[in-house]
Design an enzyme around this catalytic site. Structure first.
Site, PDB file in Angstrom:
ATOM      1  N   TRP A  31      -0.723  -1.880   0.533  1.00 18.76           N
ATOM      2  CA  TRP A  31      -1.773  -1.086   1.179  1.00 18.76           C
ATOM      3  C   TRP A  31      -2.550  -0.243   0.171  1.00 18.76           C
ATOM      4  CZ3 TRP A  31      -0.551   3.658  -0.489  1.00 18.76           C
ATOM      5  CH2 TRP A  31       0.791   3.867  -0.826  1.00 18.76           C
ATOM      6  N   ASN A  32      -2.021  -0.037  -1.043  1.00 16.39           N
ATOM      7  CA  ASN A  32      -2.652   0.970  -1.915  1.00 16.39           C
ATOM      8  C   ASN A  32      -3.987   0.491  -2.504  1.00 16.39           C
ATOM      9  OD1 ASN A  32      -1.285  -0.849  -3.549  1.00 16.39           O
ATOM     10  ND2 ASN A  32      -0.696   0.677  -5.065  1.00 16.39           N
TER      11      ASN A  32
ATOM     12  N   PRO B  14      -1.137  -9.206   4.948  1.00 15.04           N
ATOM     13  CA  PRO B  14      -1.464  -7.914   4.332  1.00 15.04           C
ATOM     14  C   PRO B  14      -0.463  -6.852   4.775  1.00 15.04           C
ATOM     15  CG  PRO B  14      -2.852  -8.265   6.246  1.00 15.04           C
ATOM     16  CD  PRO B  14      -1.964  -9.487   6.141  1.00 15.04           C
TER      17      PRO B  14
ATOM     18  N   CYS C 233       0.464   1.571  -9.049  1.00 16.91           N
ATOM     19  CA  CYS C 233       1.633   1.089  -9.787  1.00 16.91           C
ATOM     20  C   CYS C 233       1.528   1.421 -11.272  1.00 16.91           C
ATOM     21  CB  CYS C 233       1.789  -0.406  -9.574  1.00 16.91           C
ATOM     22  SG  CYS C 233       0.263  -1.286  -9.834  1.00 16.91           S
TER      23      CYS C 233
ATOM     24  N   GLU D 251      -1.455 -11.502 -13.188  1.00 18.02           N
ATOM     25  CA  GLU D 251      -2.638 -11.755 -12.358  1.00 18.02           C
ATOM     26  C   GLU D 251      -3.869 -11.365 -13.165  1.00 18.02           C
ATOM     27  OE1 GLU D 251      -1.746  -9.605  -8.653  1.00 18.02           O
ATOM     28  OE2 GLU D 251      -1.149 -11.533  -7.801  1.00 18.02           O
TER      29      GLU D 251
ATOM     30  N   SER E 293       6.869  -3.190  -3.625  1.00 16.86           N
ATOM     31  CA  SER E 293       7.952  -2.453  -4.274  1.00 16.86           C
ATOM     32  C   SER E 293       8.960  -3.399  -4.926  1.00 16.86           C
ATOM     33  CB  SER E 293       8.653  -1.575  -3.243  1.00 16.86           C
ATOM     34  OG  SER E 293       9.201  -2.386  -2.242  1.00 16.86           O
TER      35      SER E 293
ATOM     36  N   GLU F   5       4.393  -8.767  -8.601  1.00 18.56           N
ATOM     37  CA  GLU F   5       3.761  -7.567  -9.175  1.00 18.56           C
ATOM     38  C   GLU F   5       4.438  -6.382  -8.502  1.00 18.56           C
ATOM     39  OE1 GLU F   5       1.632  -7.360 -11.566  1.00 18.56           O
ATOM     40  OE2 GLU F   5       0.904  -9.406 -11.736  1.00 18.56           O
ATOM     41  N   LEU F   6       5.326  -5.696  -9.217  1.00 19.86           N
ATOM     42  CA  LEU F   6       6.194  -4.721  -8.549  1.00 19.86           C
ATOM     43  C   LEU F   6       5.910  -3.287  -9.016  1.00 19.86           C
ATOM     44  CD1 LEU F   6       9.367  -6.986  -8.730  1.00 19.86           C
ATOM     45  CD2 LEU F   6       7.626  -6.877  -6.938  1.00 19.86           C
TER      46      LEU F   6
HETATM   47  P1  NAD Z   1       6.414  -2.479   0.022  1.00 22.18           P
HETATM   48  O1  NAD Z   1       7.239  -3.372  -0.807  1.00 22.18           O
HETATM   49  O2  NAD Z   1       7.066  -1.672   1.063  1.00 22.18           O
HETATM   50  O3  NAD Z   1       5.283  -3.295   0.768  1.00 22.18           O
HETATM   51  C1  NAD Z   1       4.451  -4.213   0.099  1.00 22.18           C
HETATM   52  C2  NAD Z   1       4.201  -5.375   1.005  1.00 22.18           C
HETATM   53  O4  NAD Z   1       5.449  -5.986   1.291  1.00 22.18           O
HETATM   54  C3  NAD Z   1       3.594  -5.006   2.353  1.00 22.18           C
HETATM   55  O5  NAD Z   1       2.700  -6.034   2.749  1.00 22.18           O
HETATM   56  C4  NAD Z   1       4.790  -5.011   3.284  1.00 22.18           C
HETATM   57  O6  NAD Z   1       4.450  -5.297   4.612  1.00 22.18           O
HETATM   58  C5  NAD Z   1       5.589  -6.151   2.686  1.00 22.18           C
HETATM   59  N1  NAD Z   1       7.004  -6.160   3.009  1.00 22.18           N
HETATM   60  C6  NAD Z   1       7.838  -5.116   3.217  1.00 22.18           C
HETATM   61  N2  NAD Z   1       9.068  -5.580   3.516  1.00 22.18           N
HETATM   62  C7  NAD Z   1       9.004  -6.947   3.504  1.00 22.18           C
HETATM   63  C8  NAD Z   1       9.936  -7.983   3.727  1.00 22.18           C
HETATM   64  N3  NAD Z   1      11.203  -7.735   4.034  1.00 22.18           N
HETATM   65  N4  NAD Z   1       9.505  -9.262   3.621  1.00 22.18           N
HETATM   66  C9  NAD Z   1       8.231  -9.538   3.301  1.00 22.18           C
HETATM   67  N5  NAD Z   1       7.302  -8.597   3.078  1.00 22.18           N
HETATM   68  C10 NAD Z   1       7.686  -7.304   3.174  1.00 22.18           C
HETATM   69  O7  NAD Z   1       5.620  -1.591  -0.998  1.00 22.18           O
HETATM   70  P2  NAD Z   1       4.559  -0.502  -0.673  1.00 22.18           P
HETATM   71  O8  NAD Z   1       5.277   0.778  -0.610  1.00 22.18           O
HETATM   72  O9  NAD Z   1       3.703  -0.886   0.471  1.00 22.18           O
HETATM   73  O10 NAD Z   1       3.633  -0.624  -1.962  1.00 22.18           O
HETATM   74  C11 NAD Z   1       3.815   0.176  -3.031  1.00 22.18           C
HETATM   75  C12 NAD Z   1       4.575  -0.544  -4.127  1.00 22.18           C
HETATM   76  O11 NAD Z   1       3.797  -1.613  -4.624  1.00 22.18           O
HETATM   77  C13 NAD Z   1       4.832   0.356  -5.298  1.00 22.18           C
HETATM   78  O12 NAD Z   1       6.131   0.184  -5.786  1.00 22.18           O
HETATM   79  C14 NAD Z   1       3.809  -0.108  -6.315  1.00 22.18           C
HETATM   80  O13 NAD Z   1       4.159   0.180  -7.631  1.00 22.18           O
HETATM   81  C15 NAD Z   1       3.719  -1.565  -6.027  1.00 22.18           C
HETATM   82  N6  NAD Z   1       2.445  -2.113  -6.504  1.00 22.18           N
HETATM   83  C16 NAD Z   1       2.470  -2.931  -7.598  1.00 22.18           C
HETATM   84  C17 NAD Z   1       1.288  -3.447  -8.095  1.00 22.18           C
HETATM   85  C18 NAD Z   1       1.315  -4.350  -9.299  1.00 22.18           C
HETATM   86  O14 NAD Z   1       0.341  -5.029  -9.535  1.00 22.18           O
HETATM   87  N7  NAD Z   1       2.388  -4.395 -10.050  1.00 22.18           N
HETATM   88  C19 NAD Z   1       0.077  -3.158  -7.474  1.00 22.18           C
HETATM   89  C20 NAD Z   1       0.085  -2.316  -6.362  1.00 22.18           C
HETATM   90  C21 NAD Z   1       1.291  -1.819  -5.880  1.00 22.18           C
END
Ligand code: NAD
Length: 475
Positions: free
Chosen positions: A144-145, A169, A278, A456, A223, A244-245
């Protein structure tokens, strides 16, 4: 949802609300898709792959160029949707739309550069050729960010490579995805090439992505915990993954750097997207000899930041994504203060002028941060700048690398030798040297260690969607 070229509801008719994080109001609702919906989308993408993978590079490129043109024409609407749904200030939202559009343009170009190879063969009557083929149907999960650029950063290279895709999404920002899929529809992409499944139950969709044999590849941004879980599931079925975490970026300011210039850099990159990035600095190491002027400038700049609804002029700090995000920030700040950190400013929620209706936290600076504090290890994802001091290069290098994450790092120094030593020794995928924005569609973005797998953007980004195929010809 958009499945096989049609807008549709969830099979069971359910929907879920989308909330404006600036004031807690319901903006809209979207279909709450489930297993049956995603299976239908995967089937549609599988059928569409038969023809899309055979389209010429020029045909695939033309769709991406067209989507890019529509996206730019719709920049203001997309930015407003993003600010309302995600909260970032309008100016930042416009920048993100531009960054998102850049991926469509870059991969419209890269589609035509998927080259092969010929290799000298060991036998005189043998010829070797190598071609690149699309991996197949892609399951994509986005956060979402950055609700628009994270989506085009996956869809554009996938389509350029000849893959078809099903995107899920984040539940907090489905409206940005809907707006983008309207653009893909208008660009005239054939039915089934791109599919959108919105849901409030991501685990059900993730489970299908990793287990359905028709999915060849999973691409995920989010995450580290969820990424690891999905990667484990994908490994059981030997599917390709890109991850991408999370990150925990060190920001190092050496004694030969200008502390005011460095503080300005921190104030811009740390509070960007209210710290929900991130690549956000999570440990700011400042040489002991210049920490006081550094803190003074940082404080002056942070003091000027105004929290509020991103649609209002002059707002630079938007809301956090939700109550859980505020609680995490509060927990880290309390822990740091209990263990002896010095609060320079902030350290509380923003409540005045109706901000209590949204999820606001004051931009915060903590000095005297130490290694035993939670914030030293955990990703914050909020507007807190933790400042530590150091005395020499080896010490700070060791500390900076002492993390399970390896996404971004920043170094401020005018010494070219030191800059090279740090660039080569820091175990991070993206390193800004006197630079707070080392990102662009043309550049590879991604992390080492638990920050992910794959890249990416750049020419690396398209390789994630290609399989190498060797042909041995006996002539
Ligand atoms: P999150 O992992 O909770 O959610 C990310 C996505 O995963 C969302 O679409 C969510 O619905 C989905 N998701 C959650 N649980 C799932 C499951 N069990 N199965 C499948 N999909 C699932 O993370 P967040 O809190 O929404 O996003 C923030 C994180 O993303 C931070 O850790 C940030 O660093 C990371 N991030 C990384 C990058 C990068 O390019 N490395 C870019 C942006 C954000």
């Amino acid at each position: 949802m958009f499945i096989n070229g049609q807008w549709c509801e969830a099979k069971d008719g359910s929907r879920f609300d989308v909330i404006n994080p600036a004031n807690g109001t319901v903006i809209d609702s979207v279909p709450d898709g489930g297993k049956e919906d995603v299976i239908e989308a995967i089937d549609a993408a599988t059928e569409a792959f038969k023809t899309w993978s055979k389209a010429t590079a020029y045909q695939r490129s033309a769709f991406l160029y067209k989507a890019h043109g529509i996206m730019l024409a719709r920049k203001e609407d997309l930015a407003r949707t993003m600010t309302t749904e995600q909260g970032k200030p309008l100016k930042a939202a416009r920048n993100e739309v531009q960054y998102g559009a850049d991926f469509l343009l870059w991969y419209a170009e890269e589609a035509k550069r998927i080259y092969g190879e010929t290799i000298p063969a060991p036998r005189g009557d043998q010829r070797f050729i190598v071609q690149q083929h699309p991996v197949g149907v892609v399951g994509a999960v986005t956060p979402w960010n950055y609700p628009i650029s994270m989506l085009t950063r996956k869809i554009a290279p996938a389509l350029a490579a000849g893959c078809t895709i099903v995107l899920k999404p984040a539940e907090a920002t489905p409206l940005c995805a809907v707006a983008m899929f309207k653009i893909f529809e208008e660009a005239g992409l054939p039915a089934g090439v791109v599919n959108l499944v919105t849901t409030s139950n991501p685990a059900a969709i993730g489970e299908e992505f990793v287990s359905n044999p028709k999915i060849a590849k999973l691409t995920f941004t989010g995450s580290t915990n969820v990424g690891k879980m999905l990667a484990q599931g994908a490994a059981a079925n030997m599917k390709r993954v890109s991850m991408e975490l999370g990150g925990h970026a060190p920001f190092i300011v050496f004694d030969d750097a200008d502390p005011e210039h460095a503080a300005k850099g921190v104030s811009l990159v740390k509070f960007l997207n209210t710290g929900q990035a991130c690549i956000s600095p999570n440990r700011i190491f400042v040489h002991k000899s210049i920490v006081e002027p550094f803190l003074e400038t940082l404080h002056t700049r942070v003091h000027r930041m105004r929290g509020g609804n991103g649609l209002e002029d002059g707002v630079s700090i938007g809301p956090l994504v939700g109550p859980g995000a505020i609680e995490k920030v509060e927990r880290q700040v309390k822990d740091a203060l209990d263990k002896g950190a010095r609060l320079i400013c902030g350290g509380h929620r923003l409540m005045d002028n109706d901000l209590d209706k949204g999820f606001f936290y004051a931009p915060t600076i903590l000095a005297d941060v130490t290694e035993d504090m939670l914030i030293y290890r955990e990703e914050t994802f909020g507007p807190v700048a933790p400042v530590l001091t150091f005395e020499n290069e080896e010490e700070v290098l060791e500390k900076a690398n002492d993390t399970n994450y390896g996404l971004a790092a920043y170094v401020y120094t005018p010494n070219i030798g030191r800059a090279f030593r740090m660039f080569e020794s820091l175990k991070f995928g993206i390193i800004g040297i006197n630079d707070i924005n080392p990102t662009a569609a043309a550049a590879p973005f991604g992390g080492m260690k638990e920050s992910g797998l794959g890249r990416e953007g750049g020419h690396e980004g398209i390789a994630e969607y290609l399989e190498t195929k060797l042909g041995g010809f006996s002539i």
